[in-house]
Scaffold this active site. Structure first.
Site, short mmCIF file in Angstrom:
data_model
loop_
_atom_site.label_atom_id
_atom_site.label_comp_id
_atom_site.label_asym_id
_atom_site.label_seq_id
_atom_site.Cartn_x
_atom_site.Cartn_y
_atom_site.Cartn_z
N TYR A 1 47.48 21.41 10.34
CA TYR A 1 48.91 21.73 10.36
C TYR A 1 49.26 22.47 11.66
O TYR A 1 50.30 22.24 12.25
CB TYR A 1 49.29 22.57 9.14
N ASN B 1 57.24 14.10 3.01
CA ASN B 1 57.11 12.80 3.66
C ASN B 1 57.40 11.68 2.66
O ASN B 1 56.65 11.50 1.70
CB ASN B 1 55.68 12.68 4.22
N CYS C 1 50.18 11.37 6.09
CA CYS C 1 50.11 12.81 5.85
C CYS C 1 48.77 13.22 5.24
O CYS C 1 48.39 14.39 5.31
CB CYS C 1 51.28 13.29 4.99
N HIS C 2 48.02 12.26 4.69
CA HIS C 2 46.70 12.60 4.16
C HIS C 2 45.73 13.02 5.26
O HIS C 2 44.74 13.67 4.98
CB HIS C 2 46.12 11.43 3.35
N GLU D 1 38.49 6.17 5.19
CA GLU D 1 38.69 5.95 6.62
C GLU D 1 37.54 6.44 7.47
O GLU D 1 37.26 5.88 8.53
CB GLU D 1 39.98 6.63 7.09
#
Length: 165
Positions: free
Chosen positions: A98, A121, A129-130, A156
């Site tokens: 952040y 979001n 946003c993850h 990912e």
């Protein structure tokens, strides 16, 4: 004739049903659903959501790393919109804190405001946003649930490390 009302398409994913909402002007929201779909939920994918449906399916099939869609998001303050735009700069398989986002926006003291904007979001998953985590590396906040955030990051990560594709 342009579709003026919001249409929905529902996509089964490893994390539950994804609710895609949009109009002919573009995608308006992406949400994970925790409840079962009612039997009356439409099964056909509206024309205005076919590309979003295809791309989200390709993401979960490991055939897509970056979304290229039209968006039609009316809500949000200028600051929220800047945060949401910054999310797309965090590449597939990577994370940012952040505070990284706040610094990128030229306001290093806005860490909590970035977190609040991240939580609002409307296009979670598509505006990733993850991929935003705490400065200490901990997973914090995710509208879809922290278990989904962890799953998405784990999904990912192997790709980013070069072990897949």
């Amino acid at each position: 004739m342009a579709l003026l009302t919001t249409a929905h398409a529902y996509l089964a994913s490893p994390l539950g049903t994804v609710d895609l909402c949009g109009t002919d002007a573009g995608l308006t929201s992406v949400q994970f659903l925790d409840q079962a779909l009612p039997e009356t939920a439409p099964t056909a994918v509206p024309e205005c959501l076919r590309e979003a449906y295809r791309q989200v399916g390709a993401y979960f099939g490991r055939d897509l790393r970056a979304f290229t869609l039209r968006y039609n998001v009316a809500q949000g303050t200028d600051f929220q919109r800047r945060v949401w735009a910054a999310l797309s700069a965090v590449e597939f398989g990577r994370t940012a804190s952040y505070s990284d986002v706040a610094r990128q926006l030229g306001n290093p003291g806005a860490v909590r405001a970035v977190g609040a904007a991240n939580g609002q979001n409307p296009l979670g998953l598509v505006w990733p946003c993850h991929r935003i985590i705490g400065a200490n590396g901990q997973l914090t906040g995710y509208a879809g649930g922290l278990w989904r955030k962890k799953w998405l990051l784990d999904f990912e990560r192997p790709v980013a490390q070069g072990s897949l594709w």
